[in-house]
Write a protein that holds these residues in place. Structure first.
Motif, PDB file in Angstrom:
ATOM      1  N   PRO A  47      26.627 -23.619 -11.280  1.00 15.51           N
ATOM      2  CA  PRO A  47      27.221 -24.947 -11.111  1.00 15.51           C
ATOM      3  C   PRO A  47      27.172 -25.458  -9.675  1.00 15.51           C
ATOM      4  CG  PRO A  47      28.683 -23.487 -12.364  1.00 15.51           C
ATOM      5  CD  PRO A  47      27.596 -22.632 -11.787  1.00 15.51           C
ATOM      6  N   TYR A  48      26.780 -24.601  -8.734  1.00 15.24           N
ATOM      7  CA  TYR A  48      26.801 -24.970  -7.317  1.00 15.24           C
ATOM      8  C   TYR A  48      25.428 -25.375  -6.787  1.00 15.24           C
ATOM      9  CZ  TYR A  48      30.920 -22.184  -8.268  1.00 15.24           C
ATOM     10  OH  TYR A  48      32.052 -21.686  -8.847  1.00 15.24           O
ATOM     11  N   ASP A  49      24.400 -25.219  -7.626  1.00  9.91           N
ATOM     12  CA  ASP A  49      23.023 -25.418  -7.160  1.00  9.91           C
ATOM     13  C   ASP A  49      22.757 -26.839  -6.686  1.00  9.91           C
ATOM     14  OD1 ASP A  49      22.769 -22.820  -7.886  1.00  9.91           O
ATOM     15  OD2 ASP A  49      21.281 -23.126  -9.453  1.00  9.91           O
ATOM     16  N   ASP A  50      23.156 -27.828  -7.460  1.00 11.41           N
ATOM     17  CA  ASP A  50      22.856 -29.222  -7.105  1.00 11.41           C
ATOM     18  C   ASP A  50      23.488 -29.611  -5.774  1.00 11.41           C
ATOM     19  OD1 ASP A  50      21.364 -29.516  -9.377  1.00 11.41           O
ATOM     20  OD2 ASP A  50      22.942 -30.522 -10.528  1.00 11.41           O
ATOM     21  N   ILE A  51      24.708 -29.147  -5.546  1.00 14.27           N
ATOM     22  CA  ILE A  51      25.385 -29.472  -4.281  1.00 14.27           C
ATOM     23  C   ILE A  51      24.663 -28.813  -3.110  1.00 14.27           C
ATOM     24  CG2 ILE A  51      27.580 -29.407  -3.038  1.00 14.27           C
ATOM     25  CD1 ILE A  51      28.969 -29.051  -5.745  1.00 14.27           C
ATOM     26  N   HIS A  78      15.613 -16.706 -12.795  1.00 10.91           N
ATOM     27  CA  HIS A  78      16.545 -17.288 -11.833  1.00 10.91           C
ATOM     28  C   HIS A  78      17.761 -17.820 -12.579  1.00 10.91           C
ATOM     29  CE1 HIS A  78      13.755 -17.081  -8.443  1.00 10.91           C
ATOM     30  NE2 HIS A  78      12.812 -17.514  -9.260  1.00 10.91           N
ATOM     31  N   ILE A  79      18.941 -17.415 -12.155  1.00  8.84           N
ATOM     32  CA  ILE A  79      20.180 -17.846 -12.791  1.00  8.84           C
ATOM     33  C   ILE A  79      20.648 -19.163 -12.172  1.00  8.84           C
ATOM     34  CG2 ILE A  79      22.562 -17.238 -13.338  1.00  8.84           C
ATOM     35  CD1 ILE A  79      20.522 -15.429 -14.651  1.00  8.84           C
ATOM     36  N   ALA A 121      16.689 -23.093  -8.832  1.00  9.59           N
ATOM     37  CA  ALA A 121      17.458 -21.945  -8.352  1.00  9.59           C
ATOM     38  C   ALA A 121      16.731 -21.220  -7.219  1.00  9.59           C
ATOM     39  CB  ALA A 121      17.735 -20.976  -9.496  1.00  9.59           C
ATOM     40  N   ASN A 122      15.401 -21.170  -7.282  1.00 13.02           N
ATOM     41  CA  ASN A 122      14.633 -20.555  -6.200  1.00 13.02           C
ATOM     42  C   ASN A 122      14.734 -21.398  -4.934  1.00 13.02           C
ATOM     43  OD1 ASN A 122      12.972 -18.469  -5.215  1.00 13.02           O
ATOM     44  ND2 ASN A 122      11.148 -19.733  -5.478  1.00 13.02           N
ATOM     45  N   ALA A 123      14.740 -22.727  -5.086  1.00 16.95           N
ATOM     46  CA  ALA A 123      14.921 -23.624  -3.940  1.00 16.95           C
ATOM     47  C   ALA A 123      16.298 -23.421  -3.317  1.00 16.95           C
ATOM     48  CB  ALA A 123      14.741 -25.075  -4.380  1.00 16.95           C
ATOM     49  N   MET A 125      27.103 -16.526  -5.754  1.00 17.87           N
ATOM     50  CA  MET A 125      26.810 -15.107  -5.946  1.00 17.87           C
ATOM     51  C   MET A 125      27.762 -14.473  -6.948  1.00 17.87           C
ATOM     52  SD  MET A 125      24.131 -14.560  -4.279  1.00 17.87           S
ATOM     53  CE  MET A 125      24.080 -12.783  -4.472  1.00 17.87           C
ATOM     54  N   GLN A 126      29.006 -14.874  -6.926  1.00 17.30           N
ATOM     55  CA  GLN A 126      29.969 -14.345  -7.886  1.00 17.30           C
ATOM     56  C   GLN A 126      29.594 -14.777  -9.301  1.00 17.30           C
ATOM     57  OE1 GLN A 126      32.357 -12.149  -7.319  1.00 17.30           O
ATOM     58  NE2 GLN A 126      32.913 -12.134  -9.505  1.00 17.30           N
ATOM     59  N   TYR A 127      29.162 -16.026  -9.434  1.00 19.80           N
ATOM     60  CA  TYR A 127      28.751 -16.535 -10.749  1.00 19.80           C
ATOM     61  C   TYR A 127      27.540 -15.762 -11.263  1.00 19.80           C
ATOM     62  CZ  TYR A 127      27.358 -19.861 -14.379  1.00 19.80           C
ATOM     63  OH  TYR A 127      27.025 -20.448 -15.572  1.00 19.80           O
ATOM     64  N   ILE A 128      26.547 -15.538 -10.395  1.00 25.73           N
ATOM     65  CA  ILE A 128      25.349 -14.793 -10.789  1.00 25.73           C
ATOM     66  C   ILE A 128      25.711 -13.374 -11.198  1.00 25.73           C
ATOM     67  CG2 ILE A 128      23.194 -13.799  -9.912  1.00 25.73           C
ATOM     68  CD1 ILE A 128      22.858 -16.331  -8.214  1.00 25.73           C
ATOM     69  N   LYS A 129      26.615 -12.746 -10.453  1.00 24.40           N
ATOM     70  CA  LYS A 129      27.033 -11.378 -10.748  1.00 24.40           C
ATOM     71  C   LYS A 129      27.649 -11.292 -12.140  1.00 24.40           C
ATOM     72  CE  LYS A 129      29.950  -7.655  -8.896  1.00 24.40           C
ATOM     73  NZ  LYS A 129      30.897  -7.286  -7.800  1.00 24.40           N
ATOM     74  N   GLU A 130      28.388 -12.332 -12.510  1.00 20.53           N
ATOM     75  CA  GLU A 130      29.083 -12.322 -13.795  1.00 20.53           C
ATOM     76  C   GLU A 130      28.190 -12.739 -14.957  1.00 20.53           C
ATOM     77  OE1 GLU A 130      32.314 -14.952 -13.066  1.00 20.53           O
ATOM     78  OE2 GLU A 130      33.433 -13.523 -11.810  1.00 20.53           O
TER      79      GLU A 130
END
Length: 390
Positions: free
Chosen positions: A234-238, A230-231, A277-279, A355-360
């Motif tokens: 920076p947006y996960d916590d929000i 799981h990647i 990240a799964n959550a 999604m853009q961050y994960i793609k990169e």
């Protein structure tokens, strides 16, 4: 390793009075169950269904497969939520079977229907997390035929009707010939996709590819013991903070409402047990059109024009709402509904950046359950005018 995918009865209860025309709670409960069964079988010309039956081998060697299923459920749901088919509404239904486990009834061919077709994502998650492995006999033809005969497959061929069977023993085992099972599937426009857990060539040699070829399905070989990566972004916590606010917008009702809300929290916990990240992936799913809970949540229920909130009995509401007038209750629901839409909008906006961050920042991985499922669903969906945009 830390690393996926029944309908509940709609419980609209009319306040009991001395009026002889009013129905009792038990009568209403029975009628609601009947209405639910009718709802799941009627055809809506403006709806296209994606029906996915997952047949998972739960023999001793399949712990990794089950782990991947648990870990990748929400990303699979998220990707499917982007499906389009003209101006039609898309509905996702998932059924779950386990086979090849000595703990299952031998007279049934070591097969168990874990869940019939359902769009209750919390129930799907719950049943998936409850799966355990044990030694056994793996009868592929038998479990395929059983799922074809037992499940409520759509009659219209405009719908996407798919079977995914995953395992690692020869496809030829058991009392039902897989070729006969494929014939049954073809007659109902059901496509069989096979996922061999092991070497690609071995899967071909043990007839897994032929089992898919007979219905023009996809054959895949995966490393079922590979841990899901799981990647973190920076947006996960929000997004996770917004998930807590999202949960606060649910207004349970009915005799199972409180229980279903607890189930929602339990599946949040199950997703977090793999990784934050799964959550996050689950939170995205909860903001999609596939996550609807009208059988226990008033906000989702009132979207149905036939639903009459004034007929919900006071004793079937949360304590803080029991003393509210009809007008106050409707206003409260409207406020919570607006809050939910705002929160979901923020989550979806953040998800685009995520999604853009994960793609990169991720490497392509073609050797897992998620990739095998999504590649087959999208390819076969395009043949029926489905498309995917995100």
């Amino acid at each position: 390793m830390k690393t996926f995918f029944t309908w509940s009865m709609l419980s609209v209860l009319i306040t009991i009075s001395c009026n002889a025309n009013h129905k009792s709670n038990s009568e209403l409960a029975f009628q609601n169950e009947k209405n639910h069964l009718i709802e799941t079988t009627k055809t809506d010309p403006n709806t296209r269904n994606i029906q996915v039956a997952l047949l998972l081998d739960t023999s001793n060697s399949m712990d990794g497969l089950i782990d991947q299923a648990k870990a990748q459920l929400w990303e699979i749901v998220n990707e499917l939520s982007y499906a389009k088919c003209g101006h039609n509404t898309i509905k996702l239904e998932i059924a779950l079977y386990e086979y090849g486990n000595d703990g299952l009834p031998s007279q049934e061919g070591f097969i168990r229907q874990v869940l019939p077709f359902s769009n209750d994502l919390d129930e799907i998650s719950k049943e998936l997390f409850a799966l355990t492995t044990n030694g056994g006999n793996e009868y592929c033809g038998k479990v395929i035929t059983t799922s074809i005969n037992q499940l409520n497959w759509k009659k219209n061929n405009d719908h996407l009707k798919l079977i995914f069977i995953a395992g690692n023993e020869p496809f030829t085992q058991g009392p039902v010939n897989y070729k006969d099972a494929a014939t049954d599937a073809s007659e109902k426009d059901i496509t069989i996709n096979t996922i061999f857990c092991g070497n690609f060539r071995q899967g071909i040699d043990t007839m897994w590819k032929h089992g898919a070829d007979l219905t023009r399905g996809e054959y895949s070989a995966i490393d079922h013991n590979r841990e899901t990566i799981h990647i973190a972004t920076p947006y996960d916590d929000i997004i996770l903070e917004l998930n807590n606010k999202l949960n606060g917008t649910y207004i349970y009702y009915g005799h199972r409402g409180a229980q279903k809300r607890e189930l929602q929290a339990e599946q949040d916990h199950n997703a977090r047990s793999y990784s934050p990240a799964n959550a996050v992936s689950r939170t995205i799913s909860k903001s999609s059109g596939f996550y609807k809970n009208k059988s226990w949540d008033l906000i989702d229920a009132v979207e149905d024009e036939s639903f009459e909130v004034e007929k919900v009995a006071k004793e079937e509401l949360p304590v803080e709402l029991k003393d509210k007038s009809e007008k106050e209750l409707k206003q409260y629901i409207a406020e919570k509904s607006n809050a939910r839409k705002e929160i979901q909008g923020k989550i979806n906006d953040l998800n685009k950046k995520r999604m853009q961050y994960i793609k990169e920042n991720s490497k392509k991985d073609d050797s897992n359950l998620e990739t095998a499922l999504l590649n087959a669903i999208k390819k076969q969906g395009r043949e029926k005018s489905f498309s995917w945009e995100n």
